[in-house]
Design a protein around this motif. Structure first.
Motif, PDB file in Angstrom:
ATOM      1  N   VAL A  87      39.328  33.650  33.298  1.00 16.44           N
ATOM      2  CA  VAL A  87      40.246  33.328  34.384  1.00 16.44           C
ATOM      3  C   VAL A  87      39.417  32.922  35.590  1.00 16.44           C
ATOM      4  O   VAL A  87      38.448  33.592  35.947  1.00 16.44           O
ATOM      5  N   VAL A  88      39.791  31.811  36.204  1.00 12.74           N
ATOM      6  CA  VAL A  88      39.096  31.333  37.397  1.00 12.74           C
ATOM      7  C   VAL A  88      40.019  31.532  38.596  1.00 12.74           C
ATOM      8  O   VAL A  88      41.166  31.078  38.576  1.00 12.74           O
ATOM      9  N   VAL A  89      39.535  32.239  39.610  1.00 15.03           N
ATOM     10  CA  VAL A  89      40.308  32.472  40.830  1.00 15.03           C
ATOM     11  C   VAL A  89      39.522  31.896  42.002  1.00 15.03           C
ATOM     12  O   VAL A  89      38.333  32.190  42.168  1.00 15.03           O
ATOM     13  N   THR A  90      40.193  31.073  42.786  1.00 17.45           N
ATOM     14  CA  THR A  90      39.575  30.478  43.974  1.00 17.45           C
ATOM     15  C   THR A  90      40.382  30.894  45.195  1.00 17.45           C
ATOM     16  O   THR A  90      41.608  30.727  45.219  1.00 17.45           O
ATOM     17  N   VAL A  91      39.701  31.450  46.192  1.00 18.44           N
ATOM     18  CA  VAL A  91      40.356  31.872  47.433  1.00 18.44           C
ATOM     19  C   VAL A  91      39.740  31.074  48.579  1.00 18.44           C
ATOM     20  O   VAL A  91      38.513  31.042  48.735  1.00 18.44           O
ATOM     21  N   THR A  92      40.599  30.422  49.344  1.00 14.66           N
ATOM     22  CA  THR A  92      40.121  29.579  50.436  1.00 14.66           C
ATOM     23  C   THR A  92      40.897  29.896  51.710  1.00 14.66           C
ATOM     24  O   THR A  92      42.137  29.922  51.704  1.00 14.66           O
ATOM     25  N   GLY A  93      40.174  30.152  52.787  1.00 14.04           N
ATOM     26  CA  GLY A  93      40.804  30.392  54.076  1.00 14.04           C
ATOM     27  C   GLY A  93      40.966  29.102  54.855  1.00 14.04           C
ATOM     28  O   GLY A  93      40.112  28.208  54.773  1.00 14.04           O
ATOM     29  N   ALA A  94      42.064  28.998  55.594  1.00 10.23           N
ATOM     30  CA  ALA A  94      42.328  27.777  56.348  1.00 10.23           C
ATOM     31  C   ALA A  94      41.265  27.549  57.415  1.00 10.23           C
ATOM     32  O   ALA A  94      40.906  26.409  57.727  1.00 10.23           O
ATOM     33  N   THR A  95      40.731  28.642  57.966  1.00  7.16           N
ATOM     34  CA  THR A  95      39.736  28.528  59.035  1.00  7.16           C
ATOM     35  C   THR A  95      38.320  28.749  58.522  1.00  7.16           C
ATOM     36  O   THR A  95      37.403  27.985  58.828  1.00  7.16           O
ATOM     37  N   TYR A  96      38.146  29.779  57.707  1.00  9.52           N
ATOM     38  CA  TYR A  96      36.798  30.187  57.315  1.00  9.52           C
ATOM     39  C   TYR A  96      36.360  29.658  55.942  1.00  9.52           C
ATOM     40  O   TYR A  96      35.232  29.896  55.523  1.00  9.52           O
ATOM     41  N   GLY A  97      37.255  28.957  55.239  1.00  8.96           N
ATOM     42  CA  GLY A  97      36.852  28.322  53.989  1.00  8.96           C
ATOM     43  C   GLY A  97      36.826  29.265  52.802  1.00  8.96           C
ATOM     44  O   GLY A  97      37.489  30.309  52.803  1.00  8.96           O
ATOM     45  N   PRO A  98      36.031  28.913  51.754  1.00  8.52           N
ATOM     46  CA  PRO A  98      36.027  29.683  50.502  1.00  8.52           C
ATOM     47  C   PRO A  98      35.577  31.121  50.706  1.00  8.52           C
ATOM     48  O   PRO A  98      34.718  31.410  51.541  1.00  8.52           O
ATOM     49  N   VAL A  99      36.179  31.995  49.877  1.00  9.54           N
ATOM     50  CA  VAL A  99      35.833  33.412  49.892  1.00  9.54           C
ATOM     51  C   VAL A  99      35.164  33.747  48.565  1.00  9.54           C
ATOM     52  O   VAL A  99      35.720  33.486  47.491  1.00  9.54           O
ATOM     53  N   ASN A 100      33.974  34.315  48.634  1.00  7.70           N
ATOM     54  CA  ASN A 100      33.283  34.730  47.418  1.00  7.70           C
ATOM     55  C   ASN A 100      33.825  36.067  46.942  1.00  7.70           C
ATOM     56  O   ASN A 100      34.228  36.916  47.746  1.00  7.70           O
ATOM     57  N   GLY A 101      33.819  36.241  45.603  1.00  4.91           N
ATOM     58  CA  GLY A 101      34.301  37.499  45.068  1.00  4.91           C
ATOM     59  C   GLY A 101      34.057  37.592  43.578  1.00  4.91           C
ATOM     60  O   GLY A 101      33.447  36.706  42.964  1.00  4.91           O
ATOM     61  N   THR A 102      34.547  38.676  42.977  1.00  3.94           N
ATOM     62  CA  THR A 102      34.344  38.947  41.556  1.00  3.94           C
ATOM     63  C   THR A 102      35.689  39.051  40.858  1.00  3.94           C
ATOM     64  O   THR A 102      36.597  39.739  41.337  1.00  3.94           O
ATOM     65  N   VAL A 103      35.801  38.346  39.704  1.00  2.27           N
ATOM     66  CA  VAL A 103      37.019  38.408  38.897  1.00  2.27           C
ATOM     67  C   VAL A 103      36.771  39.324  37.705  1.00  2.27           C
ATOM     68  O   VAL A 103      35.777  39.182  36.993  1.00  2.27           O
ATOM     69  N   THR A 104      37.685  40.249  37.483  1.00  6.09           N
ATOM     70  CA  THR A 104      37.615  41.146  36.329  1.00  6.09           C
ATOM     71  C   THR A 104      38.891  40.984  35.511  1.00  6.09           C
ATOM     72  O   THR A 104      39.996  41.065  36.062  1.00  6.09           O
ATOM     73  N   VAL A 105      38.732  40.737  34.202  1.00  8.06           N
ATOM     74  CA  VAL A 105      39.883  40.594  33.301  1.00  8.06           C
ATOM     75  C   VAL A 105      39.860  41.749  32.313  1.00  8.06           C
ATOM     76  O   VAL A 105      38.874  41.957  31.603  1.00  8.06           O
ATOM     77  N   LEU A 106      40.939  42.515  32.267  1.00 11.10           N
ATOM     78  CA  LEU A 106      41.030  43.667  31.381  1.00 11.10           C
ATOM     79  C   LEU A 106      41.598  43.257  30.019  1.00 11.10           C
ATOM     80  O   LEU A 106      42.263  42.219  29.901  1.00 11.10           O
ATOM     81  N   PRO A 107      41.358  44.060  28.974  1.00  7.34           N
ATOM     82  CA  PRO A 107      41.889  43.732  27.641  1.00  7.34           C
ATOM     83  C   PRO A 107      43.402  43.586  27.595  1.00  7.34           C
ATOM     84  O   PRO A 107      43.935  42.898  26.730  1.00  7.34           O
ATOM     85  N   ASN A 108      44.117  44.224  28.511  1.00  7.59           N
ATOM     86  CA  ASN A 108      45.577  44.118  28.499  1.00  7.59           C
ATOM     87  C   ASN A 108      46.082  42.864  29.206  1.00  7.59           C
ATOM     88  O   ASN A 108      47.285  42.666  29.360  1.00  7.59           O
ATOM     89  N   GLY A 109      45.150  41.994  29.656  1.00  9.46           N
ATOM     90  CA  GLY A 109      45.546  40.749  30.291  1.00  9.46           C
ATOM     91  C   GLY A 109      45.642  40.822  31.801  1.00  9.46           C
ATOM     92  O   GLY A 109      45.864  39.803  32.454  1.00  9.46           O
TER      93      GLY A 109
END
Length: 425
Positions: free
Chosen positions: A373-395
């Protein structure tokens, strides 16, 4: 015998001229007016080995008789005591039997028919009663499969094509098996036995040649059918994209449909860009803006027809196999129906916790999937937000920012295989 010469031309090799000799010819007088010459073509000089000791069907044959080569005692004379001799004749035509020019399995939904083509128009009146004289030998099936019907091809105005229907009781449920690969010319051959009562297929006037004995006449067959590499519901949920490993050609208007709700409803689909050639992707659209439910188990159905089909662009003998219920396989052919949802925070909401993660679910046709799963978070003022995506076995999945949320308006986008959804908050 030495007064007779037989010339045979198969239209491929140079004509073969045989001067008959007592060693290679037998002579039989069946009646006072009927003489039979039997040639030993296995030992005759100049006869091509490919003929297998037989005069080829449809070959041009002529015979000559030169009495000047004989002694007076050896001349052929009438038996009525008149002493009248057989006169000289040169290259008189000998009536030969004809044979098909080609045969091919008809790749329709039943796959129990064979199309056989001839060089000349056929006499339709000679067809009734001829089916029992035909049989077909298929690799992997011990007993020959009989023909239960033969008829003129209504699609051929020249009258040079026959359609044979094989006995389905002796065929697999899916009909004549596809050819496994191209290492052999075919996996089905046709036989025809002459002398069977009621069987004498003939040409029309002026030739009126009869069909000759056939043994192992090759029937062209399609190479083992291929299937799509994948199929997936589009982002608009009104289309399905079908991907192939190689480019394909769309012939006519292939019959394609989608079904879900355990097959309770079947939706015929239109092909966007029908008539496509040399493409590895087809896009199918549901009519009237119908959308596919996000958690539905979707199946793709394809029923091949004789004139409407999907074929391999590089090898037209390879055809798209039947898909869906018509294949006889339960659950065939599944369409990926992935749904990636953002469950928190709600769209348009204001978050109070400076490290609150973004959460969601990832499911394919209602079944949890542990995948990318790819998640992209972007702020209107401060731009992209870095982070970590975790996908569990239950979806379930979470996006945790590497640092705290700053005062801003954020757009969250998640996707997989081109499917994209957004939340703003």
């Amino acid at each position: 015998m030495t007064a007779f010469t037989v010339t045979i031309s198969d239209g491929v090799l140079p004509p073969v001229k045989l001067v008959l000799t007592p060693a290679g010819t037998s002579f039989t007088q069946d009646t006072d007016k009927h003489l039979t010459l039997k040639l030993d073509l296995n030992s005759a000089p100049g006869v091509p080995p490919a003929w297998n000791g037989k005069i080829p069907l449809a070959a041009e044959v002529s015979i000559s008789y030169e009495p000047g080569k004989l002694n007076a005692a050896d001349l052929i004379k009438k038996a009525d005591g008149s002493n009248e001799q057989l006169d000289l004749f040169l290259n008189d035509p000998v009536r030969n039997q004809m044979q098909p020019t080609a045969a091919e399995v008809i790749n329709d939904e039943s796959r129990n028919k064979v199309k056989v083509e001839f060089a000349e128009p056929l006499n339709a009146a000679s067809l009734p009663g001829s089916a029992p004289a035909f049989s077909f030998k298929l690799d992997g099936i011990a007993a020959p499969v009989s023909a239960i019907n033969v008829e003129m091809d209504p699609a051929d105005p020249t009258g040079q094509t026959l359609i044979f229907t094989l006995d389905a009781a002796n065929l697999p449920a899916t009909g004549i098996p596809f050819k496994a690969d191209d290492s052999a010319p075919t996996n089905i051959t046709m036989n025809y036995s002459t002398g069977i009562t009621g069987a004498d297929i003939k040409e029309l006037l002026p030739l009126q040649r009869s069909l000759g004995w056939l043994e192992h006449f090759d029937v062209k067959n399609q190479t083992s059918a291929f299937e799509p590499a994948a199929a997936a519901v589009g982002t608009d949920r009104n289309t399905v994209t079908v991907k192939f490993e190689r480019t394909v050609d769309v012939i006519g208007q292939p019959e394609l449909s989608l079904t879900w709700d355990n097959g309770a409803t079947v939706y015929p689909v239109d092909m966007i860009g029908n008539g496509t050639t040399d493409q590895d992707t087809l896009v199918l659209a549901l009519p009237n803006g119908i959308e596919i439910p996000e958690n539905a188990n979707v199946q793709l159905t394809y029923t091949p027809k004789a004139g409407d089909r999907i074929i391999d662009h590089l090898d037209p003998s390879r055809v798209l196999r039947p898909l869906g219920p018509v294949s006889g396989v339960n659950g065939d052919f599944p369409v990926s129906n992935v749904g990636i949802a953002i469950t928190a925070p709600a769209n348009g909401s204001t978050i109070q916790h400076i490290t609150l993660p973004v959460q969601g679910t990832y499911r394919d046709a209602g079944t949890p999937v542990h995948d990318h799963v790819v998640v992209t978070v972007t702020g209107a003022t401060y731009g992209p937000v870095n982070g970590t995506v975790t996908v569990l076995p239950n979806g379930e999945w979470t996006f945790t920012p590497d640092s705290y949320w700053r005062d801003d308006i954020y757009t969250v986008t998640r996707h997989r295989e081109g499917r994209t959804r957004q939340n703003r908050g």
